[in-house]
Design an enzyme around this catalytic site. Sequence first.
Site, PDB file in Angstrom:
ATOM      1  N   ASP A  33      -5.241  21.378 -12.630  1.00 56.27           N
ATOM      2  CA  ASP A  33      -5.818  20.254 -13.299  1.00 56.27           C
ATOM      3  C   ASP A  33      -5.405  20.286 -14.722  1.00 56.27           C
ATOM      4  O   ASP A  33      -5.784  21.166 -15.549  1.00 56.27           O
ATOM      5  CB  ASP A  33      -7.271  19.961 -13.246  1.00 56.27           C
ATOM      6  CG  ASP A  33      -7.864  18.828 -13.707  1.00 56.27           C
ATOM      7  OD1 ASP A  33      -7.207  18.301 -14.594  1.00 56.27           O
ATOM      8  OD2 ASP A  33      -8.923  18.321 -13.268  1.00 56.27           O
ATOM      9  N   ARG A  50       0.785  -1.217  -0.034  1.00 60.35           N
ATOM     10  CA  ARG A  50       0.047   0.038  -0.099  1.00 60.35           C
ATOM     11  C   ARG A  50       0.700   1.279  -0.116  1.00 60.35           C
ATOM     12  O   ARG A  50       0.234   2.245  -0.273  1.00 60.35           O
ATOM     13  CB  ARG A  50      -1.092  -0.006   1.184  1.00 60.35           C
ATOM     14  CG  ARG A  50      -2.010   1.079   1.140  1.00 60.35           C
ATOM     15  CD  ARG A  50      -2.745   1.001   2.477  1.00 60.35           C
ATOM     16  NE  ARG A  50      -2.310   1.530   3.727  1.00 60.35           N
ATOM     17  CZ  ARG A  50      -1.912   0.672   4.421  1.00 60.35           C
ATOM     18  NH1 ARG A  50      -2.495  -0.417   4.527  1.00 60.35           N
ATOM     19  NH2 ARG A  50      -1.317   1.098   5.579  1.00 60.35           N
ATOM     20  N   TYR A  59     -14.506  20.422 -14.150  1.00 59.76           N
ATOM     21  CA  TYR A  59     -14.926  19.056 -14.344  1.00 59.76           C
ATOM     22  C   TYR A  59     -16.162  18.571 -13.471  1.00 59.76           C
ATOM     23  O   TYR A  59     -16.495  18.921 -12.400  1.00 59.76           O
ATOM     24  CB  TYR A  59     -13.742  18.063 -13.660  1.00 59.76           C
ATOM     25  CG  TYR A  59     -13.933  16.598 -13.723  1.00 59.76           C
ATOM     26  CD1 TYR A  59     -14.601  15.783 -15.120  1.00 59.76           C
ATOM     27  CD2 TYR A  59     -13.617  15.860 -12.835  1.00 59.76           C
ATOM     28  CE1 TYR A  59     -14.779  14.617 -15.058  1.00 59.76           C
ATOM     29  CE2 TYR A  59     -14.079  14.333 -12.887  1.00 59.76           C
ATOM     30  CZ  TYR A  59     -14.394  13.651 -13.953  1.00 59.76           C
ATOM     31  OH  TYR A  59     -14.836  12.326 -13.851  1.00 59.76           O
ATOM     32  N   LYS A 115      -7.265   9.791 -19.099  1.00 57.06           N
ATOM     33  CA  LYS A 115      -7.284  10.182 -20.520  1.00 57.06           C
ATOM     34  C   LYS A 115      -6.201  10.278 -21.436  1.00 57.06           C
ATOM     35  O   LYS A 115      -5.748   9.117 -21.961  1.00 57.06           O
ATOM     36  CB  LYS A 115      -7.841  11.639 -20.322  1.00 57.06           C
ATOM     37  CG  LYS A 115      -8.818  11.973 -19.298  1.00 57.06           C
ATOM     38  CD  LYS A 115     -10.338  10.984 -19.469  1.00 57.06           C
ATOM     39  CE  LYS A 115     -11.421  11.730 -18.720  1.00 57.06           C
ATOM     40  NZ  LYS A 115     -10.984  11.558 -17.130  1.00 57.06           N
TER      41      LYS A 115
END
Length: 377
Positions: free
Chosen positions: A176, A50, A107, A201
């Site tokens: 972003d 993790r 977004y 993306k």
Amino acid sequence: MTDKHYGDGTRAVRAGLPEPVKYEPTLPGPVFAAHFHLPGEPTGGYGYGRDENPTWTHLERAIGELEAPGEQGVETLVFASGMAAISAVLLSQLKTGDIVVVPSDGYQALPLLHEQLRAYGIEVRTAPTGGDGQLAVLEGARLLWIETPSNPGLDVCDIRRLVREAHAAGALVAVDNTLATPLGQRPLELGADFSVASDTKGMTGHGDILLGHVSCRDPERAAEVRRWRKVVGAIPGPMEAWLAHRSLATLQLRIDRQCSTALALAQTLAGRADVTGLRYPGLPDDPSHAVAARQMRRFGSVVSFELADRKRADRFLEGLRIVDDATSFGGVRSTAERRGRWGGDAVAEGFIRFSVGAEDPEDLIADVLRALDEAAA
């Protein structure tokens, strides 16, 4: 790769690769491990899945080299999705009583985060991307969140200006950069504290994995983001990370093809009487072109426009033969959607977000023109 003067293609192909070892693969395969051998004191290396994974390490180095070529000290952390990366920055940097400024046209999932932030006692202010509108509500903010070009409206703000004003006011700045990718825009070079992206993306470009990343220079800020990832467990799978790294090798090839075709498509659509509200930052007469040209190296794969109404838009989408009706963008296969179907964006019913893929430009443009003609018939 420490040489800042390599071109984008060379850097994308070589980024993050380990030193060559005889008989070993150029890009080592994914490491599937929940734990690692760890005798003695747990210092250095890998201990638990993790926290770290060798496959992540290669990918994080690769993305860091693309975000800030030739620079030392930039740390990149990969996440299970773009939203995990966005949440990591916001929720690791903000506390009760803080103020955050976010775009009102960003977004679609951001409003869900607004609700969560307000539940934690954080004040959320919104303003549009265009015209650097967020400056008007910056006073007292702890963090300024920028999305440029904005999704889906494709407005652009002046990153350098917003960073300068935000830092003067004592605020951190996160950008972003999903739509532009590091090949189109480098927020850290423009002064931002964080560069964030959904690598689902354009960065990976094949529409088959979910991934996100955060890059930043400040080791203290990076440690805070890393701690959030550890606590929440928003980690990518080794296979996804390996596929993402493999995909980076074609990043420059994909982005250049997509951007050149996107410009050609936008120029073609500009001559259609049935198309209104056309936006693409690469068009010289686009409202955002002047600012975009100063800070962007490529203008992206997304073109947006409006058709007369919902029915016309739906007929257009149904008529496309080599374009998928899907909600993502940045992939090698072109996609388009009537964005208003989700109900979360302030767009007209006939608004189309079109993501240009890697098809032959002539074929793609012919398909779009034929579908437009059929929709109008």
